[in-house]
Design a protein around this motif. Sequence first.
Motif, PDB file in Angstrom:
ATOM      1  N   PHE A 179       2.842  -7.201  43.089  1.00 26.03           N
ATOM      2  CA  PHE A 179       1.759  -6.495  42.394  1.00 26.03           C
ATOM      3  C   PHE A 179       2.401  -5.418  41.532  1.00 26.03           C
ATOM      4  O   PHE A 179       3.555  -5.039  41.748  1.00 26.03           O
ATOM      5  N   ASP A 180       1.675  -4.924  40.554  1.00 28.48           N
ATOM      6  CA  ASP A 180       2.205  -3.883  39.690  1.00 28.48           C
ATOM      7  C   ASP A 180       2.511  -2.634  40.524  1.00 28.48           C
ATOM      8  O   ASP A 180       1.739  -2.277  41.418  1.00 28.48           O
ATOM      9  N   HIS A 181       3.651  -1.996  40.248  1.00 25.55           N
ATOM     10  CA  HIS A 181       4.149  -0.831  40.975  1.00 25.55           C
ATOM     11  C   HIS A 181       4.709  -1.173  42.355  1.00 25.55           C
ATOM     12  O   HIS A 181       4.901  -0.277  43.183  1.00 25.55           O
ATOM     13  N   ILE A 182       5.015  -2.439  42.591  1.00 23.99           N
ATOM     14  CA  ILE A 182       5.591  -2.826  43.880  1.00 23.99           C
ATOM     15  C   ILE A 182       6.921  -2.113  44.141  1.00 23.99           C
ATOM     16  O   ILE A 182       7.291  -1.876  45.295  1.00 23.99           O
ATOM     17  N   HIS A 183       7.635  -1.739  43.065  1.00 24.35           N
ATOM     18  CA  HIS A 183       8.957  -1.139  43.259  1.00 24.35           C
ATOM     19  C   HIS A 183       8.900   0.153  44.065  1.00 24.35           C
ATOM     20  O   HIS A 183       9.899   0.553  44.661  1.00 24.35           O
ATOM     21  N   ARG A 184       7.741   0.809  44.121  1.00 20.36           N
ATOM     22  CA  ARG A 184       7.614   2.035  44.897  1.00 20.36           C
ATOM     23  C   ARG A 184       7.291   1.775  46.373  1.00 20.36           C
ATOM     24  O   ARG A 184       7.282   2.721  47.171  1.00 20.36           O
ATOM     25  N   TYR A 185       7.049   0.535  46.713  1.00 14.04           N
ATOM     26  CA  TYR A 185       6.645   0.220  48.092  1.00 14.04           C
ATOM     27  C   TYR A 185       7.572  -0.793  48.756  1.00 14.04           C
ATOM     28  O   TYR A 185       7.223  -1.380  49.775  1.00 14.04           O
ATOM     29  N   VAL A 222      -3.076   5.564  40.124  1.00 12.85           N
ATOM     30  CA  VAL A 222      -2.600   4.235  40.525  1.00 12.85           C
ATOM     31  C   VAL A 222      -2.005   4.272  41.923  1.00 12.85           C
ATOM     32  O   VAL A 222      -2.096   3.295  42.672  1.00 12.85           O
ATOM     33  N   SER A 223      -1.413   5.395  42.319  1.00 13.48           N
ATOM     34  CA  SER A 223      -0.809   5.494  43.645  1.00 13.48           C
ATOM     35  C   SER A 223      -1.852   5.374  44.739  1.00 13.48           C
ATOM     36  O   SER A 223      -1.607   4.751  45.780  1.00 13.48           O
ATOM     37  N   LEU A 224      -3.024   5.970  44.536  1.00  7.92           N
ATOM     38  CA  LEU A 224      -4.084   5.889  45.538  1.00  7.92           C
ATOM     39  C   LEU A 224      -4.517   4.438  45.750  1.00  7.92           C
ATOM     40  O   LEU A 224      -4.673   3.975  46.884  1.00  7.92           O
ATOM     41  N   SER A 225      -4.711   3.724  44.668  1.00  5.81           N
ATOM     42  CA  SER A 225      -5.107   2.324  44.760  1.00  5.81           C
ATOM     43  C   SER A 225      -4.015   1.485  45.412  1.00  5.81           C
ATOM     44  O   SER A 225      -4.279   0.658  46.300  1.00  5.81           O
TER      45      SER A 225
END
Length: 246
Positions: A179-185, A222-225
């Motif tokens: 998913f988009d922003h997966i690199h932070r998780y 976006v972080s909350l979502s």
Amino acid sequence: MARRPAASAPQVSIVVPVFDEAGAAPALAREIATAFKGRSFEMVFVDDASRDGTRAGLEALERDMPELRVLAHRKNAGQSRAIRTGVLGARGEIIVTLDGDGQNDPADGPKLVDALLAGGPDLALVGGERVKRQDSRAKKIASRIGNGVRKRLLRDTANDTGCGLKAFRREAFLRLPYFDHIHRYLPALMVREGYRTAFLPVNHRHRTTGRSKYTNLGRLWVSLSDLLGVMWLQSRARDPAGVEEL
């Protein structure tokens, strides 16, 4: 996109997403080559539809640097998609990622790789934790709060998932839901798949060219979502406690 043939494949692929980083990308490629000299490696720069001279600068460098490969998106798709594009196209089984703005120090990359290789097959990721961050006070405060909330809710033991410098196993990454922003998780998702993670302190440098592509407010929404989504993924995971072939 087809992956290049595996004949004489390198051990390590350094994946670098870049967007409007004409001032930083060529110098960063040279630094990476110096840091990994003597090792089996390739560099995969992924240009995320830059509007400046990023692509031209990398293409010019590619002619004189056989370790360098340049992949290009036709339209801008974001950092996580650029990382995934690079991993899909990479030939190495060990992936190192770092940001394209030059703030991550490539000299720290080999020690993350060595720690990953020494940790056994169930150690899937070794992440960097930035020491003495060279960012604005507002960005550091926002990052500290965000990391604290994420760490408490996801229980991923990571103090700094925003650090772009990571080493991980390609196979493990491709098992994760994209998913988009997966690199932070990545730490939380690796643990969800039954892998171990570890973290090491790394250097952090001033940005000398270009400008940040993120704002604190934009990142907050976006972080909350994303956080709620990863919590849902964790709640739906089931661990088989190993697999046996009969």
